[in-house]
Design a protein around this motif. Sequence first.
Motif, PDB file in Angstrom:
ATOM      1  N   CYS A 139       0.847  -1.192   0.000  1.00  0.00           N
ATOM      2  CA  CYS A 139       0.000   0.000   0.000  1.00  0.00           C
ATOM      3  C   CYS A 139       0.886   1.246   0.000  1.00  0.00           C
ATOM      4  N   ARG A 140       0.364   2.315  -0.580  1.00  0.00           N
ATOM      5  CA  ARG A 140       1.074   3.598  -0.559  1.00  0.00           C
ATOM      6  C   ARG A 140       0.530   4.535   0.520  1.00  0.00           C
ATOM      7  N   SER A 141      -0.737   4.364   0.865  1.00  0.00           N
ATOM      8  CA  SER A 141      -1.324   5.215   1.905  1.00  0.00           C
ATOM      9  C   SER A 141      -2.493   4.489   2.560  1.00  0.00           C
ATOM     10  N   THR A 142      -2.905   5.012   3.696  1.00  0.00           N
ATOM     11  CA  THR A 142      -4.023   4.398   4.425  1.00  0.00           C
ATOM     12  C   THR A 142      -5.376   4.734   3.796  1.00  0.00           C
ATOM     13  N   SER A 143      -5.386   5.623   2.812  1.00  0.00           N
ATOM     14  CA  SER A 143      -6.649   5.967   2.167  1.00  0.00           C
ATOM     15  C   SER A 143      -6.955   5.070   0.966  1.00  0.00           C
ATOM     16  N   GLU A 144      -6.046   4.196   0.608  1.00  0.00           N
ATOM     17  CA  GLU A 144      -6.273   3.284  -0.520  1.00  0.00           C
ATOM     18  C   GLU A 144      -7.234   2.161  -0.136  1.00  0.00           C
ATOM     19  N   THR A 145      -7.971   1.693  -1.107  1.00  0.00           N
ATOM     20  CA  THR A 145      -8.816   0.523  -0.904  1.00  0.00           C
ATOM     21  C   THR A 145      -7.956  -0.682  -0.565  1.00  0.00           C
ATOM     22  N   ALA A 146      -6.783  -0.797  -1.183  1.00  0.00           N
ATOM     23  CA  ALA A 146      -5.877  -1.917  -0.928  1.00  0.00           C
ATOM     24  C   ALA A 146      -5.465  -1.965   0.543  1.00  0.00           C
ATOM     25  N   TYR A 147      -5.358  -0.803   1.174  1.00  0.00           N
ATOM     26  CA  TYR A 147      -4.997  -0.765   2.593  1.00  0.00           C
ATOM     27  C   TYR A 147      -6.107  -1.389   3.436  1.00  0.00           C
ATOM     28  N   GLU A 148      -7.332  -1.034   3.139  1.00  0.00           N
ATOM     29  CA  GLU A 148      -8.459  -1.591   3.898  1.00  0.00           C
ATOM     30  C   GLU A 148      -8.557  -3.106   3.701  1.00  0.00           C
ATOM     31  N   VAL A 149      -8.313  -3.559   2.486  1.00  0.00           N
ATOM     32  CA  VAL A 149      -8.349  -5.000   2.211  1.00  0.00           C
ATOM     33  C   VAL A 149      -7.238  -5.693   2.986  1.00  0.00           C
ATOM     34  N   ALA A 150      -6.016  -5.162   2.933  1.00  0.00           N
ATOM     35  CA  ALA A 150      -4.887  -5.765   3.642  1.00  0.00           C
ATOM     36  C   ALA A 150      -5.128  -5.759   5.144  1.00  0.00           C
ATOM     37  N   ARG A 151      -5.709  -4.680   5.648  1.00  0.00           N
ATOM     38  CA  ARG A 151      -6.008  -4.583   7.073  1.00  0.00           C
ATOM     39  C   ARG A 151      -7.046  -5.627   7.490  1.00  0.00           C
TER      40      ARG A 151
END
Length: 91
Positions: free
Chosen positions: A68-80
């Motif tokens: 992820c590049r930032s916490t605002s990415e959808t990928a961040y929420e998925v990884a979390r």
Amino acid sequence: MTLSPPRQDSFLREQLLTTPQAAHKLNISPRTLERYRCRGSGPIFRKMGGRVLYHVDDIRVWVENVACRSTSETAYEVARMLGSRKYGRGP
């Protein structure tokens, strides 16, 4: 004198990791990696007899997919969510 190519089985032994070895490379506990495996949220694995093995290339791909590049990415929420203890449990 001619050198013979390395044996195939030694090549595979260098490329396949046990759960503790893979967890060590990922800097997570073996139990966490087992939990990811049960949920289907971790790297691809192979079941060979009673052993679970991870190929180093599959670990690399998984690591890239959770980047992820930032916490605002959808990928961040998925990884979390994938790392959450609540993921995959029923109500």
